[in-house]
Write a protein that holds these residues in place. Structure first.
Motif, PDB file in Angstrom:
ATOM      1  N   ARG A  44       0.867  -1.174   0.000  1.00 22.27           N
ATOM      2  CA  ARG A  44       0.000   0.000   0.000  1.00 22.27           C
ATOM      3  C   ARG A  44       0.901   1.219   0.000  1.00 22.27           C
ATOM      4  O   ARG A  44       1.875   1.276   0.744  1.00 22.27           O
ATOM      5  N   ILE A  68       1.042   5.261   0.599  1.00 16.60           N
ATOM      6  CA  ILE A  68       0.307   6.322   1.279  1.00 16.60           C
ATOM      7  C   ILE A  68       1.047   7.631   1.064  1.00 16.60           C
ATOM      8  O   ILE A  68       2.214   7.761   1.440  1.00 16.60           O
ATOM      9  N   ASP A 120       0.035  12.144   0.429  1.00 21.16           N
ATOM     10  CA  ASP A 120      -0.966  13.194   0.231  1.00 21.16           C
ATOM     11  C   ASP A 120      -1.264  13.416  -1.248  1.00 21.16           C
ATOM     12  O   ASP A 120      -2.412  13.627  -1.633  1.00 21.16           O
ATOM     13  N   ARG A 168      -5.481   9.405  -1.649  1.00 18.94           N
ATOM     14  CA  ARG A 168      -5.944   8.281  -0.846  1.00 18.94           C
ATOM     15  C   ARG A 168      -4.874   7.203  -0.869  1.00 18.94           C
ATOM     16  O   ARG A 168      -3.956   7.229  -1.696  1.00 18.94           O
ATOM     17  N   GLU A 169      -4.991   6.255  -0.009  1.00 21.01           N
ATOM     18  CA  GLU A 169      -4.081   5.117   0.003  1.00 21.01           C
ATOM     19  C   GLU A 169      -4.313   4.281  -1.253  1.00 21.01           C
ATOM     20  O   GLU A 169      -5.449   4.060  -1.644  1.00 21.01           O
TER      21      GLU A 169
END
Length: 88
Positions: free
Chosen positions: A60, A62, A64, A68-69
């Protein structure tokens, strides 16, 4: 799965944008690594990661800038970078 940076194996399907943006990568095992997004496109990203860290499989991302992730699959890696393809 062999990993390679050879672009012929993974041709681009969308325009990439060069940048320097802080992010985090979370592995399926729960390890979290700080990284820097160097290239970003609709389909994936090139991430600078800590030297010689073994990051593979599903992750995943992450950040800004992503809004969203994002789930992704590691497509290639070298000593300091990984290339990921975002999953839909």
């Amino acid at each position: 799965m062999p990993y390679s940076r050879r672009m012929a194996e993974f041709p681009r399907t969308s325009k990439r944008n060069r940048m320097v943006e802080m992010a985090r990568v979370v592995t399926d095992q729960g390890a979290v690594y700080s990284c820097i997004i160097r290239d970003l496109s609709a389909g994936g990203a090139m991430l600078r990661v800590p030297a010689n860290v073994e990051i593979e499989g599903r992750v995943r991302v992450i950040a800004d800038i992503l809004g969203r992730e994002r789930s992704a699959l590691v497509k290639w890696r070298d000593e300091t970078s990984i290339g990921v393809a975002f999953e839909v």
